[in-house]
Design an enzyme around this catalytic site. Structure first.
Site, PDB file in Angstrom:
ATOM      1  N   LYS A 133      -3.373   3.681  -3.323  1.00 17.49           N
ATOM      2  CA  LYS A 133      -4.410   4.029  -3.449  1.00 17.49           C
ATOM      3  C   LYS A 133      -5.107   5.198  -2.405  1.00 17.49           C
ATOM      4  O   LYS A 133      -4.045   5.398  -1.435  1.00 17.49           O
ATOM      5  CB  LYS A 133      -5.836   3.416  -3.153  1.00 17.49           C
ATOM      6  CG  LYS A 133      -5.723   1.501  -3.097  1.00 17.49           C
ATOM      7  CD  LYS A 133      -7.035   0.857  -2.634  1.00 17.49           C
ATOM      8  CE  LYS A 133      -7.195  -0.484  -3.436  1.00 17.49           C
ATOM      9  NZ  LYS A 133      -8.267  -1.559  -2.799  1.00 17.49           N
ATOM     10  N   ASP A 189       0.773  -1.630   0.000  1.00 19.13           N
ATOM     11  CA  ASP A 189      -0.121   0.067   0.160  1.00 19.13           C
ATOM     12  C   ASP A 189       1.161   1.428   0.311  1.00 19.13           C
ATOM     13  O   ASP A 189       2.168   0.956   0.596  1.00 19.13           O
ATOM     14  CB  ASP A 189      -1.191   0.155   1.325  1.00 19.13           C
ATOM     15  CG  ASP A 189      -2.522  -0.973   1.049  1.00 19.13           C
ATOM     16  OD1 ASP A 189      -3.189  -0.974  -0.014  1.00 19.13           O
ATOM     17  OD2 ASP A 189      -2.228  -1.550   2.626  1.00 19.13           O
ATOM     18  N   MET A 202     -11.685   6.219   8.499  1.00 17.88           N
ATOM     19  CA  MET A 202     -11.524   7.016   6.415  1.00 17.88           C
ATOM     20  C   MET A 202     -12.695   8.147   6.171  1.00 17.88           C
ATOM     21  O   MET A 202     -13.602   8.067   5.814  1.00 17.88           O
ATOM     22  CB  MET A 202     -11.989   5.993   5.533  1.00 17.88           C
ATOM     23  CG  MET A 202     -11.050   5.701   5.491  1.00 17.88           C
ATOM     24  SD  MET A 202     -10.870   3.557   4.322  1.00 17.88           S
ATOM     25  CE  MET A 202     -12.435   2.662   5.071  1.00 17.88           C
TER      26      MET A 202
END
Length: 262
Positions: free
Chosen positions: A65, A43, A177
């Site tokens: 991402k 990641d 998030m």
């Protein structure tokens, strides 16, 4: 069955949790896996120094991402992993936090199993646990909270998500998030009956350099994020346990804010 450290154990996937950022929070099992990797698919939030454990010959592939912008869609990541394992490689899928806590690790395990390939999972310190520990913020406490829940704050249809009963007196809610939707999240929780004066913490870049632990009340959450330019990675913690992270210095400030909201 071959062990993780068996050099003959070719052609497999190891999902590894890298923790919330600080390389010191890697497990011994995670380091062992990295040292035998042929391919590391990682990641974007992985601390670069973690890759120092990877052999020099191993290929490193970033699938970073960002919100609304992915290097590869999840289906392509799954296909990439499967293709390398079919070629006989030990593939370490290195993921921030824990692979099974909002890391889409479950989808990757399903894809590998569907291809008939072996897969292992090495858990990591989740962002909630690591960041809260750094901020001295207990997610549960026998006098303040007997339950903790984890939700994703950027799911589609946020207003339709049923979070009733997840936050309030005696309960702690951790929102991953959620920074971009902080104002909508606060409105949603207050609409569901959570008191506007409920303490909230925003833990930005937890366990990483320049980490910040910001505290406010639920009614002020959206303003705080905007005022202090909070950016991801960050988690939001809603609950009375927030007061315990700096109790002596914060109780008076929270009481003053709550009085202003009354």
């Amino acid at each position: 069955m071959a062990s993780l450290l068996d050099p003959q154990a070719r052609g497999k996937v190891i999902l590894v949790g890298a923790g919330p950022g600080d390389p010191g929070l890697l497990t011994l099992r995670a380091v062992e896996a990295l040292k035998i990797a042929d391919i590391v698919v990682h990641d974007g939030l992985i601390d670069p120094s973690i890759l120092d454990y990877v052999p020099a010959h191993a290929q490193r592939i970033s699938v970073a991402k960002q919100r609304a912008r992915h290097t590869l869609p999840q289906e392509a990541i799954n296909a990439l992993i499967v293709a390398h394992v079919k070629a006989g490689s030990i593939v370490v899928r290195l993921k921030g936090g824990d692979p099974f806590v909002f890391g889409r690790g479950g989808e990757e395990v399903e894809a590998v199993r569907a291809a008939g390939l072996p897969v292992e999972v090495v858990p990591g310190v989740s962002a909630a646990l690591g960041c809260a520990a750094e901020a001295m913020l207990p997610l549960t406490h026998r006098d303040w909270s007997s339950a903790v829940s984890f939700v994703a704050g950027q799911c589609k249809g946020l207003s339709e998500q049923d979070w009733s009963g997840l936050a309030g007196q005696g309960r702690t809610l951790v929102i991953y998030m959620g920074v971009a939707n902080a104002r909508a999240i606060a409105d949603k929780l207050m609409t569901d009956g959570v008191a506007p004066e409920m303490p909230v913490a925003v833990l930005e870049r937890g366990t990483l350099p320049n980490a910040r632990a910001l505290r406010t009340l639920l009614a002020d959450l959206g303003d705080l994020v905007e005022r202090d330019a909070v950016a991801s990675p960050a988690i939001i913690i809603v609950g009375e346990v927030v007061l315990l992270s700096d109790a002596e210095n914060r109780l008076a400030a929270f009481a003053s804010q709550a009085e202003a909201l009354a």
